[in-house]
Design a protein around this motif. Structure first.
Motif, PDB file in Angstrom:
ATOM      1  N   ASP A 136       0.811  -1.217   0.000  1.00 13.47           N
ATOM      2  CA  ASP A 136       0.000   0.000   0.000  1.00 13.47           C
ATOM      3  C   ASP A 136       0.845   1.268   0.000  1.00 13.47           C
ATOM      4  OD1 ASP A 136      -2.258  -1.561   0.025  1.00 13.47           O
ATOM      5  OD2 ASP A 136      -2.516  -1.469   2.211  1.00 13.47           O
ATOM      6  N   GLY A 137       2.079   1.168   0.471  1.00 13.20           N
ATOM      7  CA  GLY A 137       2.971   2.328   0.484  1.00 13.20           C
ATOM      8  C   GLY A 137       3.733   2.516  -0.804  1.00 13.20           C
ATOM      9  N   GLY A 138       3.509   1.633  -1.776  1.00 14.68           N
ATOM     10  CA  GLY A 138       4.198   1.751  -3.051  1.00 14.68           C
ATOM     11  C   GLY A 138       5.557   1.076  -3.082  1.00 14.68           C
ATOM     12  N   ASP A 139       5.902   0.333  -2.035  1.00 12.64           N
ATOM     13  CA  ASP A 139       7.192  -0.355  -2.011  1.00 12.64           C
ATOM     14  C   ASP A 139       7.093  -1.687  -2.738  1.00 12.64           C
ATOM     15  OD1 ASP A 139       8.345   1.640  -0.378  1.00 12.64           O
ATOM     16  OD2 ASP A 139       7.501   0.701   1.422  1.00 12.64           O
ATOM     17  N   ASN A 140       8.158  -2.048  -3.437  1.00 12.80           N
ATOM     18  CA  ASN A 140       8.189  -3.345  -4.096  1.00 12.80           C
ATOM     19  C   ASN A 140       8.193  -4.470  -3.073  1.00 12.80           C
ATOM     20  OD1 ASN A 140       8.310  -1.925  -6.459  1.00 12.80           O
ATOM     21  ND2 ASN A 140      10.192  -2.895  -7.200  1.00 12.80           N
ATOM     22  N   ALA A 141       7.733  -5.633  -3.520  1.00 12.60           N
ATOM     23  CA  ALA A 141       7.606  -6.775  -2.610  1.00 12.60           C
ATOM     24  C   ALA A 141       8.967  -7.227  -2.082  1.00 12.60           C
ATOM     25  CB  ALA A 141       6.918  -7.927  -3.324  1.00 12.60           C
ATOM     26  N   GLU A 142       8.960  -7.647  -0.809  1.00 10.76           N
ATOM     27  CA  GLU A 142      10.107  -8.276  -0.156  1.00 10.76           C
ATOM     28  C   GLU A 142       9.598  -9.519   0.557  1.00 10.76           C
ATOM     29  OE1 GLU A 142      12.020  -5.568   2.492  1.00 10.76           O
ATOM     30  OE2 GLU A 142      12.153  -3.948   1.002  1.00 10.76           O
ATOM     31  N   ILE A 143      10.350 -10.610   0.472  1.00  7.38           N
ATOM     32  CA  ILE A 143       9.875 -11.861   1.067  1.00  7.38           C
ATOM     33  C   ILE A 143      11.004 -12.620   1.750  1.00  7.38           C
ATOM     34  CG2 ILE A 143       7.990 -12.163  -0.587  1.00  7.38           C
ATOM     35  CD1 ILE A 143       9.719 -14.195  -2.059  1.00  7.38           C
ATOM     36  N   LYS A 144      10.602 -13.529   2.607  1.00 12.12           N
ATOM     37  CA  LYS A 144      11.450 -14.545   3.216  1.00 12.12           C
ATOM     38  C   LYS A 144      10.652 -15.851   3.233  1.00 12.12           C
ATOM     39  CE  LYS A 144      14.816 -12.577   6.488  1.00 12.12           C
ATOM     40  NZ  LYS A 144      14.689 -11.117   6.476  1.00 12.12           N
ATOM     41  N   PHE A 145      11.338 -16.920   3.649  1.00 15.28           N
ATOM     42  CA  PHE A 145      10.709 -18.241   3.721  1.00 15.28           C
ATOM     43  C   PHE A 145      11.007 -18.878   5.076  1.00 15.28           C
ATOM     44  CE2 PHE A 145      11.840 -17.407  -0.663  1.00 15.28           C
ATOM     45  CZ  PHE A 145      10.708 -17.746  -1.370  1.00 15.28           C
ATOM     46  N   ASN A 146      10.176 -19.847   5.438  1.00  7.78           N
ATOM     47  CA  ASN A 146      10.461 -20.718   6.576  1.00  7.78           C
ATOM     48  C   ASN A 146       9.638 -21.991   6.422  1.00  7.78           C
ATOM     49  OD1 ASN A 146      11.415 -21.785   8.963  1.00  7.78           O
ATOM     50  ND2 ASN A 146      10.757 -20.095  10.262  1.00  7.78           N
ATOM     51  N   TYR A 147      10.125 -23.090   7.006  1.00  4.11           N
ATOM     52  CA  TYR A 147       9.359 -24.331   6.983  1.00  4.11           C
ATOM     53  C   TYR A 147       8.533 -24.492   8.245  1.00  4.11           C
ATOM     54  CZ  TYR A 147      13.994 -25.587   8.867  1.00  4.11           C
ATOM     55  OH  TYR A 147      15.192 -25.597   9.557  1.00  4.11           O
ATOM     56  N   ALA A 148       8.383 -23.412   9.001  1.00  4.85           N
ATOM     57  CA  ALA A 148       7.438 -23.329  10.118  1.00  4.85           C
ATOM     58  C   ALA A 148       6.828 -21.936  10.101  1.00  4.85           C
ATOM     59  CB  ALA A 148       8.128 -23.592  11.449  1.00  4.85           C
ATOM     60  N   MET A 149       5.606 -21.812  10.597  1.00  6.93           N
ATOM     61  CA  MET A 149       4.925 -20.517  10.593  1.00  6.93           C
ATOM     62  C   MET A 149       5.313 -19.707  11.826  1.00  6.93           C
ATOM     63  SD  MET A 149       1.041 -21.398   9.295  1.00  6.93           S
ATOM     64  CE  MET A 149       0.484 -19.761   9.748  1.00  6.93           C
ATOM     65  N   GLU A 150       6.583 -19.342  11.916  1.00  7.66           N
ATOM     66  CA  GLU A 150       7.036 -18.572  13.073  1.00  7.66           C
ATOM     67  C   GLU A 150       8.431 -18.021  12.826  1.00  7.66           C
ATOM     68  OE1 GLU A 150       7.803 -20.959  16.561  1.00  7.66           O
ATOM     69  OE2 GLU A 150       7.958 -22.777  15.344  1.00  7.66           O
ATOM     70  N   TRP A 151       8.763 -16.995  13.619  1.00  7.40           N
ATOM     71  CA  TRP A 151      10.121 -16.473  13.641  1.00  7.40           C
ATOM     72  C   TRP A 151      10.907 -17.310  14.651  1.00  7.40           C
ATOM     73  CZ3 TRP A 151      10.974 -13.331   9.780  1.00  7.40           C
ATOM     74  CH2 TRP A 151       9.964 -12.491   9.313  1.00  7.40           C
ATOM     75  N   ASN A 152      11.578 -18.327  14.172  1.00 10.60           N
ATOM     76  CA  ASN A 152      12.282 -19.242  15.078  1.00 10.60           C
ATOM     77  C   ASN A 152      13.769 -19.378  14.759  1.00 10.60           C
ATOM     78  OD1 ASN A 152      12.188 -20.692  12.715  1.00 10.60           O
ATOM     79  ND2 ASN A 152      11.108 -22.462  13.559  1.00 10.60           N
ATOM     80  N   GLY A 153      14.283 -18.486  13.924  1.00  8.92           N
ATOM     81  CA  GLY A 153      15.689 -18.548  13.548  1.00  8.92           C
ATOM     82  C   GLY A 153      15.964 -19.387  12.321  1.00  8.92           C
TER      83      GLY A 153
END
Length: 378
Positions: free
Chosen positions: A205-222
């Protein structure tokens, strides 16, 4: 009189047999223990690195009858089993072979070592017992006696790594960095550790291009991984990284995002491909063409101005019959990545079996919203 006497004898006989049946009624007993036999070669050295299995034999616990008993193996470094580990699997016979690898892996934990250099190099006693229960019953588990294997030589053994069964995309457009709104990727049939998703990677919505990451679990776990942790496939133009290790999308658009996992030593490695978002009708409704990548059978790609909540729409069906649809990944059959809409819900085949059939008629189209996992045939 003779008939009366015969009736009396019959009634007495029935009572006798009924009494026998009552006396023979099976009563489940709770045994206190049972016997695990010491292996014949227990006095020798068990070199786990060069041994395939260790044979154990036992007598069945006395439940009052012959029962379908399941046995599990427990091992400890102390005779009182103050700390112990239950080995994987169970056994349904009184003689069975325990994989030496399972024992070696458990010993790494029992010794509490994390580096190979810290693992004991001398033999040591190992204490073994069984736990038994009746399959499908509520009877309490019962333990056998403890036997000693006086000289066991282990090694720094680790569980075999398994491919991840799930994969998720998160980003400033894909989920707004909230794992609860992240994109669940779809397993590629027959290729463990490989996943795909059709993903809107436009601008936020702010006009910024997409940025992504991946994980094999739905959490910030390192375990989340980004640009510096992956190999980006050839032909993925406009892809770069930033200071947050996010993968940035230089050319906003819809993409088929593919993650391929490999195992190197004790680590996962990942490669990521960004492919054109081509979706195809297959089979009956396109005139009997299977595995096609012909543009004539390709779904229309929604305009970026519609955002993520937009539908891919197929060409009109030229024939009636089964509706089949898929993407096409290099090196794969079309059905490895097929999917269908059932009662308004987009359901991919993924790693599962063949899907149920849905029929269409001439002139209908298949529409799919890959963001909301919805669709229809009309």
């Amino acid at each position: 009189m003779k008939n009366i006497l015969s009736l009396i004898i019959l009634l007495v006989g029935i009572g006798f047999f009924q009494a026998c049946e009552d006396n023979d009624k099976i009563v489940l007993q709770q045994p206190e223990s049972f016997v695990l036999n010491t292996p014949k070669y227990a006095s020798g050295i068990y070199d786990l690195k060069h041994t395939e299995t260790i044979e154990l034999t036992t007598s069945q616990p006395d439940y009052g009858f012959t029962a379908a008993t399941l046995y599990t193996v427990e091992i400890s470094l102390s005779q009182n089993f103050a700390e112990f580990i239950t080995l994987p699997g169970n056994y349904s016979t009184a003689r069975f072979d325990v994989p030496a690898q399972d024992i070696a892996v458990a010993l790494v934990s029992l010794h509490g070592v994390e580096e190979e250099s810290d693992y004991p190099t001398d033999t040591h006693p190992l204490y073994v017992r069984l736990s038994a229960t009746i399959s499908g019953s509520k009877v309490e588990p019962v333990h056998s006696n403890v036997i000693t294997l006086p000289e066991v030589l282990g090694y720094f053994a680790l569980d075999e790594m398994e491919m991840p069964e799930e994969m998720y995309i998160i980003g400033n457009v894909a989920g707004d960095w909230d794992w609860n709104n992240s994109t669940e990727m779809i397993p590629v049939n027959g290729s463990p550790g490989k996943f795909w998703a059709i993903q809107y990677l436009g601008q936020n919505d702010g006009g910024d291009n997409a940025e992504i990451k991946f994980n094999y679990a739905m959490e910030w776990n390192g375990n989340e991984f980004g640009y510096n942790d992956v190999t980006i496939g050839e032909g993925s133009d406009g892809i770069s990284g930033n200071d947050e290790n996010n993968i940035t999308i230089g050319n906003p658009g819809w993409y088929i995002v593919v993650v391929t996992t490999a195992i190197e030593g004790r680590e996962y490695t990942f490669s990521v491909d960004f492919l054109p978002p081509y979706v195809y009708l297959q089979g009956d409704v396109n005139g009997g063409h299977w595995g096609t990548t012909d543009e004539a059978h390709r779904f229309a790609i929604p305009d970026l101005s519609l955002g993520a909540d937009a539908e891919f729409v197929s060409p009109a069906f030229t024939n009636g019959g089964e509706i089949r649809a898929s993407i096409q990944l290099p090196g794969h059959e079309w059905w490895h990545t097929e999917f269908m809409v059932f009662d308004g819900e987009f359901i991919p085949r993924g790693a599962g079996d063949d899907q149920d059939r849905v029929n269409g008629t001439v002139g209908q189209r298949l529409s799919i919203n890959f963001t909301n996992w919805t669709g229809n045939v009309e």
